[in-house]
Design a protein around this motif. Sequence first.
Motif, mmCIF file in Angstrom:
data_model
loop_
_atom_site.group_PDB
_atom_site.id
_atom_site.type_symbol
_atom_site.label_atom_id
_atom_site.label_comp_id
_atom_site.label_asym_id
_atom_site.label_seq_id
_atom_site.Cartn_x
_atom_site.Cartn_y
_atom_site.Cartn_z
ATOM 1 N N MET B 50 37.779 31.658 36.752
ATOM 2 C CA MET B 50 37.650 31.667 38.204
ATOM 3 C C MET B 50 38.290 30.427 38.830
ATOM 4 O O MET B 50 38.859 30.507 39.916
ATOM 5 N N GLU B 108 37.110 30.596 47.996
ATOM 6 C CA GLU B 108 37.161 31.813 47.179
ATOM 7 C C GLU B 108 35.926 31.905 46.286
ATOM 8 O O GLU B 108 35.286 32.951 46.192
ATOM 9 N N ARG B 111 32.892 32.815 48.244
ATOM 10 C CA ARG B 111 32.825 34.227 48.597
ATOM 11 C C ARG B 111 32.425 35.070 47.396
ATOM 12 O O ARG B 111 31.675 36.029 47.515
ATOM 13 N N LYS B 112 32.948 34.673 46.218
ATOM 14 C CA LYS B 112 32.645 35.455 45.017
ATOM 15 C C LYS B 112 31.208 35.286 44.562
ATOM 16 O O LYS B 112 30.534 36.238 44.208
ATOM 17 N N THR B 113 30.739 34.035 44.547
ATOM 18 C CA THR B 113 29.433 33.785 43.930
ATOM 19 C C THR B 113 28.289 33.794 44.931
ATOM 20 O O THR B 113 27.134 33.887 44.537
#
Lengths: 204, 209
Positions: B50, B108, B111-113
């Motif tokens: 990631m 990013e 937003r993902k986690t």
Amino acid sequence: MSGQITEAIGKSLGRILIGFMIAIIVGLILGYFIWRFKLVEDTLGFVVTALQSIPSIVWFPLAIIWFGLNDFSILFIVTIGATWTMTVNATSGFRNVPQLYQRVAKTYGSTGFHFLRTVILPASVPQIISGLRIAWAFSWRALMAGELLGGGGGLGQLLEMGRSLGQMDLVISVMIIIAIIGTIVDNVVFSRLERNVQLKWGVK
Amino acid sequence: MKPGPERVVVFQEAGLFPWLTVLENVTYGLKLKKMPKEEAKAKALDILKMVHLSRYVDSYPHQLSGGMKQRVAIARALVMEPDILLMDEPFSALDEQTRMVLHKELLEIWRKTKVTIFFVTHNIREAVQLSEKIIVFATRPGKIKETISVPSMKDGVMPDSVTLHTEQRVLSILQEEIEKVLKEEMGNDYSFKTNHIHRDDSGDMGSHI
């Protein structure tokens, strides 16, 4: 005469290895206590500094009285020659572990022995190696002096034998061997180790 | 509230252990949590992917650049799956370009986690670019002075009219504090003149004429 030098080298190296190992272990343990407890630092820490300034061969008369004129006495002065330097270096190594590493480890929940094993010890490796280097030089000197006076085989004994037989060729060659072994250990083992570690740890 | 495995801190300097590889650094906290080796490794590799460091898994910290080190530090924190990620000026020691890249990556990751990030910074632009909510602190005593919501969610790189406006607001709130500190340091006759040029929303000076 053949094989005599090889045997003597083996004997000397055997002694220094044992003495050196003991000195490292004792030095690390003493260093830990001096670093960890203020009381030990004020008492033992001061004594260690004083003891460090005594050349280890000075312990020989005492050692002979305690253990007799044997291998054990030589081992004793070899060990004691390296222990104090090792202690001092271990203490300052532990003390100089960057706060940042300690804070990071604590953030992740490291405590007690785990903290000591995974942070304090590895972080102080550069200084411990510098300590090893000096300690080795000290115990190598102590070993030669001890063997010269104490006997029981080894390079120092061979030197003494050469003197009493008037064989200067033997004396000189033993001296050269002593110098070569000292150089090899310092340059090949410790110097290289020190450089690698300093590079990796970002000290230099 | 103290930091702990549920509230991990990313410091100003990466603080990676130089004697461990990148992977070992990232799994440090997991091993402390007594997670099985294989599981910890798989998780660490995921997170390292990631932060785009898959190629450096077996490198040692001294082989990495400053920005990469900081990314490893973020990965090391994220892998713990904390409830809240505390970041104490994590990018202030980096150069401007690297910082911009990391801003983008941080957004990013966020937003993902969906992890809550508590980000301390002295850089107003950084605060505005990254946050949904900005809490402005007063100088001694460190009390909350004002809380501002940032309306637009950006890419973390380019300022737009909304962020510029927010920046101005934060700066004007801070002005009083700056004045206070300067007076303390340089004496009462000193005044921090507000003679900097305010930009209009359009970004053009004098557009209102």
